[in-house]
Scaffold this motif. Sequence first.
Motif, mmCIF file in Angstrom:
data_model
loop_
_atom_site.group_PDB
_atom_site.id
_atom_site.type_symbol
_atom_site.label_atom_id
_atom_site.label_comp_id
_atom_site.label_asym_id
_atom_site.label_seq_id
_atom_site.Cartn_x
_atom_site.Cartn_y
_atom_site.Cartn_z
ATOM 1 N N THR A 23 0.829 -1.205 0.000
ATOM 2 C CA THR A 23 0.000 0.000 0.000
ATOM 3 C C THR A 23 0.867 1.261 0.000
ATOM 4 O OG1 THR A 23 -1.765 -1.203 1.106
ATOM 5 C CG2 THR A 23 -1.820 1.196 1.267
ATOM 6 N N ASP A 46 -8.036 -3.892 -1.641
ATOM 7 C CA ASP A 46 -7.879 -4.529 -0.333
ATOM 8 C C ASP A 46 -9.057 -4.110 0.553
ATOM 9 O OD1 ASP A 46 -7.197 -5.400 2.195
ATOM 10 O OD2 ASP A 46 -5.111 -4.770 2.056
ATOM 11 N N ASN A 50 -6.741 0.525 3.092
ATOM 12 C CA ASN A 50 -5.665 1.389 3.597
ATOM 13 C C ASN A 50 -5.219 2.441 2.584
ATOM 14 O OD1 ASN A 50 -5.637 -0.039 5.975
ATOM 15 N ND2 ASN A 50 -3.954 -1.370 5.387
ATOM 16 N N ASP A 134 -3.730 -1.912 -5.853
ATOM 17 C CA ASP A 134 -3.213 -2.291 -4.532
ATOM 18 C C ASP A 134 -3.916 -3.578 -4.101
ATOM 19 O OD1 ASP A 134 -1.817 -2.179 -2.152
ATOM 20 O OD2 ASP A 134 -3.290 -0.881 -1.168
#
Length: 272
Positions: A23, A46, A50, A134
């Motif tokens: 990330t 994700d 994050n 990500d």
Amino acid sequence: MSDPKPPPRIIAIANQKGGVGKTTTAINLGAALARKGRRVLLVDLDPQGNASTGLGLLRDDRPVTSYDVLLGDASALSAQRPTAIDGLSVVPATTDLSSADIDLTPNENRSRLLRDALSPAALAAGEFDHILIDCPPSLNLLTVNALVAAHAVLVPLQSEFFALEGLSQLMMTIRDIRARANPGLRIEGVVLTMADRRNNLSQQVEADARETLGDLVFRTVIPRNVRLSEAPSFAMTVLDYDPGSTGAAAYIALAQELLARESIQTGVAANV
Ligand SMILES: Nc1ncnc2c1ncn2[C@@H]1O[C@H](COP(=O)(O)OP(=O)(O)O)[C@@H](O)[C@H]1O
Ligand SMILES: [Mg+2]
């Protein structure tokens, strides 16, 4: 008439280990590419979200998410949100995404959903130069979707003892995806993260990685730098939070190296 813009280059940032710098790399590499004038879309895949949080998107500010995009309920263009960095936008994620593995199982097309959503037909021509994905810390259906959609995969490797061991599993998954769904998938490179070059172990990991993986390892090494871990809590990339930090310099160098590699690779067949 000028040539039509090439479709965006899609790079999945993947490693099934958590806490290796995926990330942090997605956010700061994205910001560094945007600073160089590239238009970048970061897709947060994700469920922890994050990358979305780190780029300043509060939970309430995520009406449309990457899960809606996967399901085909929203386009990537309508789901993207601007960030404080000019040229960098994000398709945010929420915990909704955590049920994707189960929800999508009956769907015959389940591993190709992101590829369809990010296809040139689905995006406005010329809107983005790069799309960074990500990935979650797992080789689950979400990561498979990222690897099927991507042109290349960038692997952050934490400079610690068992780092290389986990890599073989990822490489096997990549080979499998090449064979089944995405023959052109390249390995963009492996980037060493959280390195402490004064530390013997960190040096040894770097030496081993370079010996085993050769030119796949980026020359640029991301140092352990507390500014990188502080920046997201201020909803900033390190380029804004502390432009003079070693972390900022490293991600700018990584962006430069990535762009240089891309210009060499253009037209070259898949490696490894
Ligand atoms: N180069 C670095 N130096 C210091 N801390 C880092 C660095 N890279 C990542 N971190 C911190 O380590 C933790 C894990 O990084 P993260 O990017 O979230 O990993 P992943 O996405 O692979 O789980 C985070 O708290 C992050 O701020
Ligand atoms: Mg992460």
